[in-house]
Design an enzyme around this catalytic site. Sequence first.
Site, PDB file in Angstrom:
ATOM      1  N   ASN A   1       0.854  -1.202   0.000  1.00  0.00           N
ATOM      2  CA  ASN A   1       0.000   0.000   0.000  1.00  0.00           C
ATOM      3  C   ASN A   1       0.883   1.243   0.000  1.00  0.00           C
ATOM      4  OD1 ASN A   1       0.510   0.842   2.868  1.00  0.00           O
ATOM      5  ND2 ASN A   1      -0.327  -1.206   3.202  1.00  0.00           N
TER       6      ASN A   1
ATOM      7  N   ASP B   1      -4.434  -6.328   5.319  1.00  0.00           N
ATOM      8  CA  ASP B   1      -5.414  -7.187   5.996  1.00  0.00           C
ATOM      9  C   ASP B   1      -5.363  -8.614   5.450  1.00  0.00           C
ATOM     10  OD1 ASP B   1      -6.385  -5.250   7.743  1.00  0.00           O
ATOM     11  OD2 ASP B   1      -7.688  -4.405   6.190  1.00  0.00           O
TER      12      ASP B   1
ATOM     13  N   PRO C   1      -3.016 -11.823  10.565  1.00  0.00           N
ATOM     14  CA  PRO C   1      -3.365 -11.563  11.976  1.00  0.00           C
ATOM     15  C   PRO C   1      -3.500 -10.066  12.206  1.00  0.00           C
ATOM     16  CG  PRO C   1      -1.058 -12.243  11.767  1.00  0.00           C
ATOM     17  CD  PRO C   1      -1.677 -12.393  10.408  1.00  0.00           C
TER      18      PRO C   1
ATOM     19  N   PHE D   1      -4.442   3.424  14.977  1.00  0.00           N
ATOM     20  CA  PHE D   1      -4.636   4.447  13.951  1.00  0.00           C
ATOM     21  C   PHE D   1      -5.803   4.043  13.079  1.00  0.00           C
ATOM     22  CE2 PHE D   1      -1.426   7.842  13.370  1.00  0.00           C
ATOM     23  CZ  PHE D   1      -0.781   7.685  14.578  1.00  0.00           C
TER      24      PHE D   1
ATOM     25  N   LYS E   1     -13.573   1.359  15.649  1.00  0.00           N
ATOM     26  CA  LYS E   1     -12.306   0.619  15.813  1.00  0.00           C
ATOM     27  C   LYS E   1     -11.832   0.688  17.265  1.00  0.00           C
ATOM     28  CE  LYS E   1     -10.893   0.947  11.080  1.00  0.00           C
ATOM     29  NZ  LYS E   1     -10.016   1.359  10.015  1.00  0.00           N
TER      30      LYS E   1
HETATM   31  N1  CTP Z   1      -3.601  -3.116  12.460  1.00  0.00           N
HETATM   32  C1  CTP Z   1      -2.781  -4.128  12.897  1.00  0.00           C
HETATM   33  N2  CTP Z   1      -2.766  -5.331  12.232  1.00  0.00           N
HETATM   34  C2  CTP Z   1      -3.539  -5.543  11.181  1.00  0.00           C
HETATM   35  C3  CTP Z   1      -4.388  -4.507  10.722  1.00  0.00           C
HETATM   36  C4  CTP Z   1      -4.388  -3.327  11.389  1.00  0.00           C
HETATM   37  O1  CTP Z   1      -2.045  -3.941  13.871  1.00  0.00           O
HETATM   38  N3  CTP Z   1      -3.505  -6.706  10.565  1.00  0.00           N
HETATM   39  C5  CTP Z   1      -3.637  -1.846  13.189  1.00  0.00           C
HETATM   40  C6  CTP Z   1      -3.140  -0.673  12.406  1.00  0.00           C
HETATM   41  O2  CTP Z   1      -1.757  -0.472  12.616  1.00  0.00           O
HETATM   42  C7  CTP Z   1      -3.985   0.456  12.933  1.00  0.00           C
HETATM   43  C8  CTP Z   1      -5.294  -0.205  13.223  1.00  0.00           C
HETATM   44  O3  CTP Z   1      -5.002  -1.569  13.456  1.00  0.00           O
HETATM   45  O4  CTP Z   1      -3.495   0.936  14.171  1.00  0.00           O
HETATM   46  C9  CTP Z   1      -6.228  -0.101  12.074  1.00  0.00           C
HETATM   47  O5  CTP Z   1      -7.388  -0.792  12.400  1.00  0.00           O
HETATM   48  P1  CTP Z   1      -8.190  -1.655  11.351  1.00  0.00           P
HETATM   49  O6  CTP Z   1      -9.611  -1.701  11.797  1.00  0.00           O
HETATM   50  O7  CTP Z   1      -7.589  -2.983  11.147  1.00  0.00           O
HETATM   51  O8  CTP Z   1      -8.018  -0.780  10.089  1.00  0.00           O
HETATM   52  P2  CTP Z   1      -7.972  -1.233   8.641  1.00  0.00           P
HETATM   53  O9  CTP Z   1      -7.048  -2.388   8.446  1.00  0.00           O
HETATM   54  O10 CTP Z   1      -7.710  -0.017   7.822  1.00  0.00           O
HETATM   55  O11 CTP Z   1      -9.454  -1.764   8.540  1.00  0.00           O
HETATM   56  P3  CTP Z   1     -10.514  -1.461   7.421  1.00  0.00           P
HETATM   57  O12 CTP Z   1      -9.839  -1.911   6.181  1.00  0.00           O
HETATM   58  O13 CTP Z   1     -11.681  -2.265   7.830  1.00  0.00           O
HETATM   59  O14 CTP Z   1     -10.754   0.020   7.490  1.00  0.00           O
END
Ligand code: CTP
Length: 396
Positions: free
Chosen positions: A210, A278, A304, A322, A336
């Site tokens: 990304n 994700d 995870p 974040f 969140k």
């Molecule tokens: N985060 C994490 N591990 C992941 C995904 C996210 O530690 N696998 C952390 C990010 O660093 C950030 C927060 O979780 O602090 C973001 O939350 P999340 O709900 O997972 O955001 P997105 O991945 O952007 O979710 P969405 O795509 O549903 O918006």
Amino acid sequence: MNDLQGRRIVLGVSGGIAAYKACELARLMGKAGALVDVVMTEGATRFVAPLTFQALTGRPVHVSLWQDGGDNGMAHIDLTRGADAVLIAPATADFLARLAQGRADDLLTALCLARDCPLLVAPAMNRQMWANPATQRNVAQLRSDGVVMLGPASGEQACGETGEGRMLEAVELCDALIAFFQPKRLSGRRVLLTAGPTCEPLDPVRVLTNLSSGKMGYALARACAEAGANVTLVSGPVCLPTPADVRRIDVRSALEMRDAVIAALPADIFIAVAAVADYRPAAPAAHKIKKGAATLTLELTANPDILAEVAARPDAPFCVGFAAESENLAAYAESKRRAKRLPLVVGNLVQDGLGGDANLITLFDATGAHPLPPGDKLTLARAIVRHLAELYHAHD
Ligand code: CTP
């Protein structure tokens, strides 16, 4: 950024070849808003002319104990009254020795002795001179006298040798001075952060990733270190220098990031800034995928959630998440925060900040939404640290 706005700094320059770097340092400190008074030893004037510093600072340069006087003819006293710090760069082996002995046989040593403000020194000398027990004894003495040592660094030396003793670069010294003045809100706390993107391999030459630049995470790591924390930064692939006094662990994929984070625990505070993918390709190809078919379907499997896992541990640190959203920031950030049971979520709209140097940020905690004034990422990072430190200490 005017990080030294309103600060009065006495820049002491002693006689080593690194004196040429002090010119840039004087310029950088002035650019950061400081009023800089330069004081040189006689030896320093052999390397750089006082006129150089005078032109860079727009202020008179002081050299002699006998010729330079303020209104009452006491430059060695007047120069540090009202000063916020004295910074000696470069500090030669001889200068450190004289300082350690409390000598006052020239203007610069005399004003160090007469000062009533903090003293920071940036040693610069040949590696053998630095390693010599006499120098180390002097350094230990100065440290125990409360003098702050900046460096030295290791590397190529003017004499052609390589080793420890090089003066820090001007920009590093300026940053160290800025850090010195930041309030120590997280003194002694262990802060663990993630930053940057992750890269999820498709085959040996392709990844899913990304557009995260890592700048916000790196700015936060720096702000935490400035606030006195012991900082570990688990970083995805980025093109950024490691902030001073930060332990950096490089990873590529979400799985590697997760393992590195778990291995780096325990921590007092965990700040998940990374844009973790994700999903990852379910079965990365062992060899380069060849084109051919008109369409290609990728099967992805969930990664995870590192933040959720850390926040759910029995020994969970104070966790900060974040939320980078493209719409409905408040609703998504708040959901969140609740879903992962976080005391604090930092929310931003991606169109406001991705990859750039500035950002628009709102903090979400149990008391509601707190928009931060717009600013560059380091200014915002310091504001986030201020807010999280208050919550952390209240929670602690
Ligand atoms: N985060 C994490 N591990 C992941 C995904 C996210 O530690 N696998 C952390 C990010 O660093 C950030 C927060 O979780 O602090 C973001 O939350 P999340 O709900 O997972 O955001 P997105 O991945 O952007 O979710 P969405 O795509 O549903 O918006």
